[in-house]
Design a protein around this motif. Structure first.
Motif, PDB file in Angstrom:
ATOM      1  N   PRO A   1       0.803  -1.228   0.000  1.00 40.03           N
ATOM      2  CA  PRO A   1       0.000   0.000   0.000  1.00 40.03           C
ATOM      3  C   PRO A   1       0.833   1.275   0.000  1.00 40.03           C
ATOM      4  N   LEU A   2       1.993   1.230   0.658  1.00 36.11           N
ATOM      5  CA  LEU A   2       2.854   2.419   0.685  1.00 36.11           C
ATOM      6  C   LEU A   2       3.368   2.750  -0.712  1.00 36.11           C
ATOM      7  N   ILE A   3       3.755   1.734  -1.469  1.00 41.26           N
ATOM      8  CA  ILE A   3       4.230   1.952  -2.834  1.00 41.26           C
ATOM      9  C   ILE A   3       3.089   2.460  -3.714  1.00 41.26           C
ATOM     10  N   ILE A   4       1.893   1.898  -3.551  1.00 42.25           N
ATOM     11  CA  ILE A   4       0.734   2.366  -4.322  1.00 42.25           C
ATOM     12  C   ILE A   4       0.453   3.836  -4.018  1.00 42.25           C
ATOM     13  N   MET A   5       0.508   4.194  -2.737  1.00 40.73           N
ATOM     14  CA  MET A   5       0.267   5.585  -2.346  1.00 40.73           C
ATOM     15  C   MET A   5       1.317   6.505  -2.956  1.00 40.73           C
ATOM     16  N   MET A   6       2.563   6.062  -2.970  1.00 32.62           N
ATOM     17  CA  MET A   6       3.632   6.878  -3.532  1.00 32.62           C
ATOM     18  C   MET A   6       3.438   7.088  -5.036  1.00 32.62           C
ATOM     19  N   ILE A   7       3.020   6.034  -5.736  1.00 31.89           N
ATOM     20  CA  ILE A   7       2.778   6.146  -7.180  1.00 31.89           C
ATOM     21  C   ILE A   7       1.598   7.082  -7.449  1.00 31.89           C
ATOM     22  N   TYR A   8       0.516   6.921  -6.673  1.00 35.13           N
ATOM     23  CA  TYR A   8      -0.671   7.749  -6.870  1.00 35.13           C
ATOM     24  C   TYR A   8      -0.377   9.227  -6.665  1.00 35.13           C
ATOM     25  N   SER A   9       0.567   9.542  -5.768  1.00 30.16           N
ATOM     26  CA  SER A   9       0.847  10.954  -5.481  1.00 30.16           C
ATOM     27  C   SER A   9       1.455  11.683  -6.677  1.00 30.16           C
ATOM     28  N   TRP A  10       1.966  10.934  -7.671  1.00 31.92           N
ATOM     29  CA  TRP A  10       2.563  11.554  -8.864  1.00 31.92           C
ATOM     30  C   TRP A  10       1.680  11.394 -10.093  1.00 31.92           C
ATOM     31  N   LEU A  11       0.418  10.993  -9.900  1.00 33.62           N
ATOM     32  CA  LEU A  11      -0.501  10.818 -11.023  1.00 33.62           C
ATOM     33  C   LEU A  11      -1.566  11.907 -11.027  1.00 33.62           C
ATOM     34  N   ALA A  12      -2.235  12.056 -12.151  1.00 33.96           N
ATOM     35  CA  ALA A  12      -3.271  13.088 -12.290  1.00 33.96           C
ATOM     36  C   ALA A  12      -4.587  12.580 -11.718  1.00 33.96           C
ATOM     37  N   PRO A  13      -5.372  13.456 -11.083  1.00 30.83           N
ATOM     38  CA  PRO A  13      -6.682  13.037 -10.567  1.00 30.83           C
ATOM     39  C   PRO A  13      -7.661  12.788 -11.701  1.00 30.83           C
ATOM     40  N   GLY A  14      -8.501  11.768 -11.530  1.00 34.02           N
ATOM     41  CA  GLY A  14      -9.526  11.479 -12.515  1.00 34.02           C
ATOM     42  C   GLY A  14     -10.666  12.477 -12.440  1.00 34.02           C
ATOM     43  N   LEU A  15     -11.407  12.598 -13.506  1.00 34.47           N
ATOM     44  CA  LEU A  15     -12.501  13.571 -13.562  1.00 34.47           C
ATOM     45  C   LEU A  15     -13.607  13.221 -12.571  1.00 34.47           C
TER      46      LEU A  15
ATOM     47  N   TYR B   1     -14.386  12.050   0.290  1.00 31.94           N
ATOM     48  CA  TYR B   1     -15.405  13.027  -0.078  1.00 31.94           C
ATOM     49  C   TYR B   1     -15.035  13.773  -1.371  1.00 31.94           C
ATOM     50  N   ALA B   2     -13.837  14.351  -1.428  1.00 30.52           N
ATOM     51  CA  ALA B   2     -13.422  15.053  -2.644  1.00 30.52           C
ATOM     52  C   ALA B   2     -13.058  14.076  -3.761  1.00 30.52           C
ATOM     53  N   ARG B   3     -12.733  12.829  -3.398  1.00 36.55           N
ATOM     54  CA  ARG B   3     -12.342  11.785  -4.356  1.00 36.55           C
ATOM     55  C   ARG B   3     -11.144  12.207  -5.206  1.00 36.55           C
ATOM     56  N   ASN B   4     -10.282  13.008  -4.615  1.00 36.68           N
ATOM     57  CA  ASN B   4      -9.026  13.399  -5.268  1.00 36.68           C
ATOM     58  C   ASN B   4      -7.921  12.539  -4.668  1.00 36.68           C
ATOM     59  N   TRP B   5      -7.823  11.309  -5.137  1.00 37.90           N
ATOM     60  CA  TRP B   5      -6.876  10.362  -4.567  1.00 37.90           C
ATOM     61  C   TRP B   5      -5.422  10.807  -4.721  1.00 37.90           C
ATOM     62  N   PRO B   6      -4.989  11.328  -5.862  1.00 37.43           N
ATOM     63  CA  PRO B   6      -3.591  11.747  -5.969  1.00 37.43           C
ATOM     64  C   PRO B   6      -3.224  12.853  -4.981  1.00 37.43           C
ATOM     65  N   PHE B   7      -4.114  13.826  -4.785  1.00 43.73           N
ATOM     66  CA  PHE B   7      -3.800  14.890  -3.839  1.00 43.73           C
ATOM     67  C   PHE B   7      -3.795  14.352  -2.405  1.00 43.73           C
ATOM     68  N   GLY B   8      -4.729  13.460  -2.083  1.00 40.01           N
ATOM     69  CA  GLY B   8      -4.707  12.825  -0.772  1.00 40.01           C
ATOM     70  C   GLY B   8      -3.436  12.017  -0.564  1.00 40.01           C
ATOM     71  N   ALA B   9      -2.966  11.337  -1.609  1.00 40.07           N
ATOM     72  CA  ALA B   9      -1.723  10.576  -1.505  1.00 40.07           C
ATOM     73  C   ALA B   9      -0.532  11.512  -1.313  1.00 40.07           C
ATOM     74  N   ALA B  10      -0.545  12.673  -1.985  1.00 40.05           N
ATOM     75  CA  ALA B  10       0.549  13.636  -1.809  1.00 40.05           C
ATOM     76  C   ALA B  10       0.583  14.169  -0.377  1.00 40.05           C
ATOM     77  N   LEU B  11      -0.581  14.428   0.197  1.00 38.06           N
ATOM     78  CA  LEU B  11      -0.641  14.858   1.593  1.00 38.06           C
ATOM     79  C   LEU B  11      -0.114  13.759   2.516  1.00 38.06           C
ATOM     80  N   ALA B  12      -0.473  12.505   2.220  1.00 38.58           N
ATOM     81  CA  ALA B  12       0.015  11.387   3.029  1.00 38.58           C
ATOM     82  C   ALA B  12       1.528  11.254   2.916  1.00 38.58           C
ATOM     83  N   MET B  13       2.074  11.502   1.730  1.00 39.25           N
ATOM     84  CA  MET B  13       3.520  11.435   1.558  1.00 39.25           C
ATOM     85  C   MET B  13       4.227  12.551   2.320  1.00 39.25           C
ATOM     86  N   LEU B  14       3.587  13.704   2.451  1.00 44.11           N
ATOM     87  CA  LEU B  14       4.162  14.787   3.247  1.00 44.11           C
ATOM     88  C   LEU B  14       4.276  14.370   4.709  1.00 44.11           C
TER      89      LEU B  14
END
Length: 299
Positions: A29-43, A259-272
């Protein structure tokens, strides 16, 4: 098979399942979160598989002006979380350090009873314990009711839904996590060194500073790490005792995923948050290595 080969095979059998479990359910899960933090959010939620560094830009100030906007509120939430976690760690240390010395000097039967009392909250639901604090801290709660009954105040204090309420709740929850490592260090303390220091003319403060504190420092640092890491990312206590007025990183990450369903931004916050934790662990490892080197030199 040689003795060394047999030993390696035994260790593989013993450690293999644990290693596999951690690799799948922690590193995966940590690797998945790290990858998601560098991807674009879906519409409509999720991710789009294209490189998108501007999730971190929204936090650190290099957002893509066409799609994202830098908002300093995210950094302010991070620093508030850092401040509350540090205060929580310091307060639990102030409570647990003298308590560990007092309990360590009790007879064995009373030691076991006190340790049972310290771990007793684990037998009760965390949510139930937090809502008890809501009843205590609310405007019509125990504290305000007592002060108003005595005539010391004319209107209730604003205790609930503040930083102070969150700190009180987290100190209450994390006391056992701080106490146990400190108590283990105090139990192993060589009191003959303390008596020798006093016999040589050192006063109580010098004895504490040069003998007791260094010998119990591993327990202090271990307890601080165990408390600081979950306090930094905690979202249950702020949600119950902070309400909508106090937002911490754990709550912000939860909002982005659920709620916002912005997984990449949530992953970036988690990486911080993860980066802050890794920096802390790096300093701890450096301290342990330096302490081992000093111990090797003195030998």
């Amino acid at each position: 098979m040689t003795r060394v080969g047999r030993r390696i095979a035994e260790l593989s059998v013993l450690l293999g399942p644990v290693t596999l479990f951690l690799a799948v359910f922690f590193l995966g899960p940590l690797i998945i979160m790290m990858i998601y933090s560098w991807l674009a959010p879906g519409l409509y939620g999720g991710v789009e598989w294209q490189f998108y560094p501007h999730n971190f830009g929204r936090i650190l100030g290099f957002a893509d002006p066409a799609f994202e906007e830098f908002d300093p509120v995210y950094l302010s939430i991070f620093f508030r979380s850092l401040k509350i976690a540090l205060i929580t760690t310091f307060c639990t240390l102030l409570v647990c350090y003298p308590a560990a010395f007092q309990i360590a000097q009790l007879p064995d039967r009373w030691k076991a009873f006190c340790l049972f009392l310290i771990t007793l909250p684990f037998f009760t639901s965390l949510i139930v314990r937090l809502f008890i604090w809501v009843l205590i801290l609310r405007p019509t709660g125990l504290i305000n009711g007592l002060f108003m009954w005595t005539g010391l105040i004319s209107k209730p204090f604003e205790l609930i839904y503040t930083d102070g309420a969150i700190i009180i709740g987290m100190v209450y929850i994390f006391i056992p996590f701080m106490f146990m490592p400190i108590y283990a260090s105090v139990e192993k303390l060589d009191w003959s060194l303390v008596r020798a220091s006093q016999d040589l003319g050192a006063n109580g403060f010098k004895t504490f500073l040069r003998i007791i504190l260094p010998l119990t420092m591993p327990g202090i640092i271990g307890g601080m790490i165990i408390v600081f890491i979950p306090a930094l990312g905690n979202f249950i206590v702020p949600a119950v005792l902070g309400g909508a007025k106090v937002l911490m990183m754990g709550n912000l990450i939860e909002q982005q995923f659920l709620y916002a369903r912005n997984w990449p931004f949530g992953a970036a916050l988690a990486m911080l948050v993860m980066t802050a934790v890794l920096v802390l662990l790096w300093f701890y490892v450096r301290y342990e290595m330096r302490r081992d080197d000093d111990a090797a030199v003195t030998r």
